[in-house]
Design a protein around this motif. Sequence first.
Motif, PDB file in Angstrom:
ATOM      1  N   ALA A  42       0.721  -1.127  -0.069  1.00 50.50           N
ATOM      2  CA  ALA A  42      -0.090  -0.048   0.017  1.00 50.50           C
ATOM      3  C   ALA A  42       0.800   1.359   0.020  1.00 50.50           C
ATOM      4  CB  ALA A  42      -0.972  -0.037   1.170  1.00 50.50           C
ATOM      5  N   PHE A  43       2.013   1.434   0.517  1.00 54.03           N
ATOM      6  CA  PHE A  43       2.882   2.371   0.616  1.00 54.03           C
ATOM      7  C   PHE A  43       3.611   2.590  -0.753  1.00 54.03           C
ATOM      8  CE2 PHE A  43       7.228   4.150   1.613  1.00 54.03           C
ATOM      9  CZ  PHE A  43       6.656   5.378   2.212  1.00 54.03           C
ATOM     10  N   ILE A  44       3.958   1.688  -1.118  1.00 55.44           N
ATOM     11  CA  ILE A  44       4.631   1.597  -2.618  1.00 55.44           C
ATOM     12  C   ILE A  44       3.550   2.162  -3.606  1.00 55.44           C
ATOM     13  CG2 ILE A  44       5.564   0.391  -4.601  1.00 55.44           C
ATOM     14  CD1 ILE A  44       6.815  -1.416  -2.383  1.00 55.44           C
ATOM     15  N   PHE A  45       2.211   1.700  -3.539  1.00 55.31           N
ATOM     16  CA  PHE A  45       1.296   2.081  -4.348  1.00 55.31           C
ATOM     17  C   PHE A  45       1.105   3.814  -4.102  1.00 55.31           C
ATOM     18  CE2 PHE A  45      -3.062   2.314  -6.110  1.00 55.31           C
ATOM     19  CZ  PHE A  45      -2.879   1.907  -7.364  1.00 55.31           C
ATOM     20  N   ALA A  46       0.942   4.083  -2.882  1.00 49.80           N
ATOM     21  CA  ALA A  46       0.809   5.416  -2.415  1.00 49.80           C
ATOM     22  C   ALA A  46       1.662   6.354  -3.046  1.00 49.80           C
ATOM     23  CB  ALA A  46       0.519   5.714  -1.036  1.00 49.80           C
ATOM     24  N   LEU A  47       2.950   5.752  -3.135  1.00 55.00           N
ATOM     25  CA  LEU A  47       4.173   6.624  -3.701  1.00 55.00           C
ATOM     26  C   LEU A  47       4.283   6.638  -4.951  1.00 55.00           C
ATOM     27  CD1 LEU A  47       7.261   5.397  -1.712  1.00 55.00           C
ATOM     28  CD2 LEU A  47       5.952   7.477  -1.424  1.00 55.00           C
ATOM     29  N   LEU A  48       3.690   5.663  -5.897  1.00 53.46           N
ATOM     30  CA  LEU A  48       3.397   5.579  -6.982  1.00 53.46           C
ATOM     31  C   LEU A  48       2.441   6.662  -7.732  1.00 53.46           C
ATOM     32  CD1 LEU A  48       3.544   1.891  -8.128  1.00 53.46           C
ATOM     33  CD2 LEU A  48       5.102   3.535  -8.748  1.00 53.46           C
ATOM     34  N   GLN A  49       1.299   6.476  -6.825  1.00 48.76           N
ATOM     35  CA  GLN A  49       0.005   7.608  -7.015  1.00 48.76           C
ATOM     36  C   GLN A  49       0.564   8.977  -6.753  1.00 48.76           C
ATOM     37  OE1 GLN A  49      -2.950   7.430  -8.098  1.00 48.76           O
ATOM     38  NE2 GLN A  49      -3.163   5.245  -8.486  1.00 48.76           N
ATOM     39  N   THR A  50       1.387   9.257  -5.914  1.00 49.53           N
ATOM     40  CA  THR A  50       1.899  10.505  -5.534  1.00 49.53           C
ATOM     41  C   THR A  50       2.803  11.042  -6.590  1.00 49.53           C
ATOM     42  OG1 THR A  50       1.625  10.061  -3.250  1.00 49.53           O
ATOM     43  CG2 THR A  50       2.750  11.933  -3.789  1.00 49.53           C
ATOM     44  N   PHE A  51       3.829  10.449  -7.003  1.00 50.02           N
ATOM     45  CA  PHE A  51       4.660  10.899  -8.007  1.00 50.02           C
ATOM     46  C   PHE A  51       4.761  10.462  -9.401  1.00 50.02           C
ATOM     47  CE2 PHE A  51       6.573  10.645  -3.586  1.00 50.02           C
ATOM     48  CZ  PHE A  51       7.207  12.015  -3.278  1.00 50.02           C
ATOM     49  N   ILE A  52       4.411   9.307  -9.803  1.00 53.51           N
ATOM     50  CA  ILE A  52       4.118   8.745 -11.018  1.00 53.51           C
ATOM     51  C   ILE A  52       2.877   9.259 -11.492  1.00 53.51           C
ATOM     52  CG2 ILE A  52       4.122   6.856 -12.524  1.00 53.51           C
ATOM     53  CD1 ILE A  52       6.907   7.614 -11.127  1.00 53.51           C
ATOM     54  N   ILE A  75      -4.694   4.615 -16.332  1.00 50.61           N
ATOM     55  CA  ILE A  75      -3.494   5.061 -15.753  1.00 50.61           C
ATOM     56  C   ILE A  75      -3.666   4.367 -14.318  1.00 50.61           C
ATOM     57  CG2 ILE A  75      -2.501   7.069 -14.795  1.00 50.61           C
ATOM     58  CD1 ILE A  75      -3.519   8.748 -16.919  1.00 50.61           C
ATOM     59  N   HIS A  76      -4.620   4.217 -13.530  1.00 50.31           N
ATOM     60  CA  HIS A  76      -4.598   3.555 -12.287  1.00 50.31           C
ATOM     61  C   HIS A  76      -4.327   2.132 -12.570  1.00 50.31           C
ATOM     62  CE1 HIS A  76      -5.292   4.362  -8.197  1.00 50.31           C
ATOM     63  NE2 HIS A  76      -6.253   3.191  -8.151  1.00 50.31           N
ATOM     64  N   ALA A  77      -4.942   1.659 -13.362  1.00 47.21           N
ATOM     65  CA  ALA A  77      -4.683   0.132 -13.529  1.00 47.21           C
ATOM     66  C   ALA A  77      -3.295  -0.337 -14.123  1.00 47.21           C
ATOM     67  CB  ALA A  77      -5.622  -0.297 -14.794  1.00 47.21           C
ATOM     68  N   PHE A  78      -2.400   0.850 -14.844  1.00 47.31           N
ATOM     69  CA  PHE A  78      -1.152   0.513 -15.310  1.00 47.31           C
ATOM     70  C   PHE A  78      -0.182   0.765 -13.759  1.00 47.31           C
ATOM     71  CE2 PHE A  78       2.740   2.840 -16.619  1.00 47.31           C
ATOM     72  CZ  PHE A  78       3.402   1.671 -17.221  1.00 47.31           C
ATOM     73  N   LEU A  79      -0.570   1.725 -13.178  1.00 50.45           N
ATOM     74  CA  LEU A  79       0.026   1.866 -11.722  1.00 50.45           C
ATOM     75  C   LEU A  79      -0.030   0.423 -10.923  1.00 50.45           C
ATOM     76  CD1 LEU A  79      -0.586   5.688 -10.763  1.00 50.45           C
ATOM     77  CD2 LEU A  79       1.616   4.524 -11.693  1.00 50.45           C
ATOM     78  N   TYR A  81      -0.395  -2.518 -12.156  1.00 54.34           N
ATOM     79  CA  TYR A  81       0.521  -3.350 -12.821  1.00 54.34           C
ATOM     80  C   TYR A  81       1.818  -3.297 -12.477  1.00 54.34           C
ATOM     81  CZ  TYR A  81       2.646  -5.616 -16.583  1.00 54.34           C
ATOM     82  OH  TYR A  81       3.430  -6.506 -17.441  1.00 54.34           O
ATOM     83  N   ILE A  82       2.155  -1.795 -12.325  1.00 61.23           N
ATOM     84  CA  ILE A  82       3.576  -1.690 -12.060  1.00 61.23           C
ATOM     85  C   ILE A  82       3.792  -2.283 -10.727  1.00 61.23           C
ATOM     86  CG2 ILE A  82       5.267   0.177 -11.489  1.00 61.23           C
ATOM     87  CD1 ILE A  82       4.280   1.852 -13.708  1.00 61.23           C
ATOM     88  N   LEU A  83       2.968  -2.103  -9.714  1.00 65.22           N
ATOM     89  CA  LEU A  83       3.010  -2.528  -8.305  1.00 65.22           C
ATOM     90  C   LEU A  83       3.043  -4.014  -8.399  1.00 65.22           C
ATOM     91  CD1 LEU A  83       2.788  -2.085  -5.002  1.00 65.22           C
ATOM     92  CD2 LEU A  83       0.330  -2.592  -5.480  1.00 65.22           C
TER      93      LEU A  83
END
Length: 120
Positions: A42-52, A75-79, A81-83
């Motif tokens: 969840a923290f990694i995904f929050a960082l992805l949401q915040t910066f990417i 875009i959210h689904a792509f993030l 997928y990255i997670l």
Amino acid sequence: MIKFLFHLLISVIAFAIAFKIADRYIIGFDFRGNNEGLLLAAFIFALLQTFINPILRFFLSPLIILTLGLFMFVIHAFLLYILTNITNDITISDNYALFLTAVLTLIINVILQFLARRIL
């Protein structure tokens, strides 16, 4: 700075709740880990949401405008997928589960962010 950290904390909580709900109810979303792994994801995904996410929204803004905002789900689904490629605890087996998880995480995050703003 305090507002940023509070926003990030609310996002982490929202994504952890969303991942737990998705693991329970969405077929194709699988979380194999403990609570620490859930909070880390969840923290990694929050960082992805915040910066990417803002960078992707800037470059893909013509598509977002053309689709009246529906491209934000892509875009959210792509993030997400990255997670799944960053962490080994979360696997999403198909695009249907990816889309449903993206919608679920967006809805829960928006609700908790709205409630947090009412508190501040």
